[in-house]
Write a protein that holds these residues in place. Structure first.
Motif, PDB file in Angstrom:
ATOM      1  N   UNK A   1       0.883  -1.349   0.233  1.00 54.49           N
ATOM      2  CA  UNK A   1       0.035  -0.090   0.259  1.00 54.49           C
ATOM      3  C   UNK A   1       0.803   1.755  -0.193  1.00 54.49           C
ATOM      4  N   UNK A   2       0.391   2.228  -0.416  1.00 53.01           N
ATOM      5  CA  UNK A   2       0.585   3.631  -0.897  1.00 53.01           C
ATOM      6  C   UNK A   2      -0.004   4.357   0.106  1.00 53.01           C
ATOM      7  N   UNK A   3       1.310   5.464   0.951  1.00 57.49           N
ATOM      8  CA  UNK A   3       0.530   6.206   1.803  1.00 57.49           C
ATOM      9  C   UNK A   3       0.929   7.062   1.861  1.00 57.49           C
ATOM     10  N   UNK A   4       0.862   9.003   2.124  1.00 61.45           N
ATOM     11  CA  UNK A   4       1.125   9.420   2.039  1.00 61.45           C
ATOM     12  C   UNK A   4       1.410  10.604   3.583  1.00 61.45           C
ATOM     13  N   UNK A   5       2.622  11.160   3.745  1.00 62.11           N
ATOM     14  CA  UNK A   5       2.256  12.074   5.575  1.00 62.11           C
ATOM     15  C   UNK A   5       3.509  13.748   4.669  1.00 62.11           C
ATOM     16  N   UNK A   6       2.765  14.785   5.373  1.00 65.87           N
ATOM     17  CA  UNK A   6       2.581  15.261   4.217  1.00 65.87           C
ATOM     18  C   UNK A   6       3.379  16.725   6.205  1.00 65.87           C
ATOM     19  N   UNK A   7       4.927  16.503   6.330  1.00 63.80           N
ATOM     20  CA  UNK A   7       5.167  17.962   7.400  1.00 63.80           C
ATOM     21  C   UNK A   7       4.916  19.073   7.840  1.00 63.80           C
ATOM     22  N   UNK A   8       5.115  19.878   8.494  1.00 62.99           N
ATOM     23  CA  UNK A   8       5.220  20.690   8.981  1.00 62.99           C
ATOM     24  C   UNK A   8       3.466  21.305   8.277  1.00 62.99           C
ATOM     25  N   UNK A   9       3.086  20.638   8.657  1.00 62.20           N
ATOM     26  CA  UNK A   9       1.503  21.182   8.466  1.00 62.20           C
ATOM     27  C   UNK A   9       0.955  21.828   8.628  1.00 62.20           C
ATOM     28  N   UNK A  10       0.827  22.674   9.974  1.00 61.46           N
ATOM     29  CA  UNK A  10       0.829  23.630  10.546  1.00 61.46           C
ATOM     30  C   UNK A  10       1.881  24.659  11.024  1.00 61.46           C
ATOM     31  N   UNK A  11       2.810  24.628  10.519  1.00 63.37           N
ATOM     32  CA  UNK A  11       3.967  25.545  10.401  1.00 63.37           C
ATOM     33  C   UNK A  11       5.662  25.481  10.873  1.00 63.37           C
ATOM     34  N   UNK A  12       6.193  26.068  10.319  1.00 60.70           N
ATOM     35  CA  UNK A  12       7.397  25.679   9.999  1.00 60.70           C
ATOM     36  C   UNK A  12       8.498  26.732  11.156  1.00 60.70           C
ATOM     37  N   UNK A  13       9.267  26.251  11.882  1.00 60.40           N
ATOM     38  CA  UNK A  13      10.307  26.292  12.123  1.00 60.40           C
ATOM     39  C   UNK A  13      10.940  27.696  11.253  1.00 60.40           C
ATOM     40  N   UNK A  14      10.812  27.564  10.244  1.00 64.80           N
ATOM     41  CA  UNK A  14      12.072  28.548   9.882  1.00 64.80           C
ATOM     42  C   UNK A  14      11.458  29.212   8.464  1.00 64.80           C
TER      43      UNK A  14
END
Length: 316
Positions: A141-154
């Protein structure tokens, strides 16, 4: 009351401790120790695991034994083991190891994606098409993950449209589950509402998974908001372990035992036994050799009573 706020009656919890929980730790557990922890979690009823990541061992030494860990746990029946992969090379390694699902990950933030995988967001998305083609017919199965969805430290705030664009790309590749990562604990209940509402509008076919960190102490408040919106998939880490080695101030995930306690007290089914989760958290504490940030594994369930005779009586 559950119907009034549309709270799901059953929630799927994915344990990310073996991957996200351990990737930023100074203490490097052996493959046998990781397997012991996973087996304790399976005994508690956990069936979904983000087990490891097939990334460069130089970049994340704590996960250098990805293939060995998958092999060590082959005898476990009824568990689903997923692994993060950043590109085709990682996917090839995951396929060879025999993982159940591959999680492609990218950041909604250009600067964080550059730090995390040394690529632009568009470069990462383009490489995912090769992975999707490689997985065709494999049964993986292929799944996805999106980091920093709610804000980025940079970069600070992240435009919700950027999250929606990436989620649409994952859906076009065939992913049904997409995780929204709160990499440095910047999520708030209003942001949760905005993100989930937007995804339901632009990518109605996906099932979102919420992945919160407790950096600023409102991880479970964000879970409550997700529940009120009807989201029934969450990721958490035993003992509250976790953090990203490529993001400053990235502290632990919401703790699995704290999440299970909350859901249990709300009458929401997870199939996971809280007492056994506390035992697993205590094992994690011993393996890491330090107190972990979770609360329920220290205090016990709400009705874990004490013998009054063992407590001193006030004088005076």
């Amino acid at each position: 009351m559950l119907e009034a706020i549309r709270v799901p009656r059953q929630v799927h919890v994915t344990e990310v401790g073996p991957r996200d929980g351990l990737q930023n730790e100074q203490v490097l557990l052996s493959t046998a120790q990781k397997a012991e922890l996973v087996r304790a979690l399976v005994a508690a009823g956990v069936r979904e695991f983000e087990l490891t990541s097939f990334v460069s061992p130089r970049a994340v030494p704590a996960l250098a034994d990805a293939a060995e860990l998958v092999a060590e746990l082959k005898d476990i029946e009824g568990a689903h083991f997923s692994a993060l992969v950043p590109n085709l090379r990682g996917a090839e390694r995951a396929l060879e190891a025999g993982i159940d699902s591959v999680v492609l990950f990218v950041s909604a933030s250009e600067s964080h994606n550059a730090k995390n995988v040394n690529a632009s967001v568009d470069e990462s998305l383009a490489s995912f098409e090769q992975v999707a083609r490689r997985l065709e017919g494999s049964g993986i199965e292929l799944r996805g993950a999106i980091a920093t969805c709610f804000g980025c430290p940079f970069e600070g705030d992240i435009d919700v449209a950027a999250v929606g664009r990436i989620a649409r790309h994952f859906a076009d590749l065939g992913a049904r589950h997409v995780s929204l990562g709160d990499t440095t604990g910047m999520a708030t209940p209003p942001l949760v509402t905005e993100r989930i509402s937007h995804l339901r509008e632009v990518v109605p076919g996906i099932s979102p998974t919420l992945h919160f960190h407790n950096t600023r102490g409102i991880g479970l408040a964000n879970v409550m908001q997700g529940l009120a919106l009807g989201v029934d998939r969450y990721e958490s880490s035993i003992g509250g372990l976790g953090g990203c080695p490529f993001a400053p101030k990235a502290t632990g995930n919401i703790a699995s035992e704290d999440l299970i306690y909350l859901l249990s007290e709300m009458g929401i089914e997870t199939g996971i036994d809280l007492d056994r989760m506390i035992e697993a958290a205590q094992l994690a504490t011993r393996l890491m050799g330090r107190p972990l940030p979770a609360q329920v594994s220290k205090a016990g369930p709400r009705l874990a009573l004490s013998d009054s005779a063992s407590v001193a009586t006030a004088r005076g």
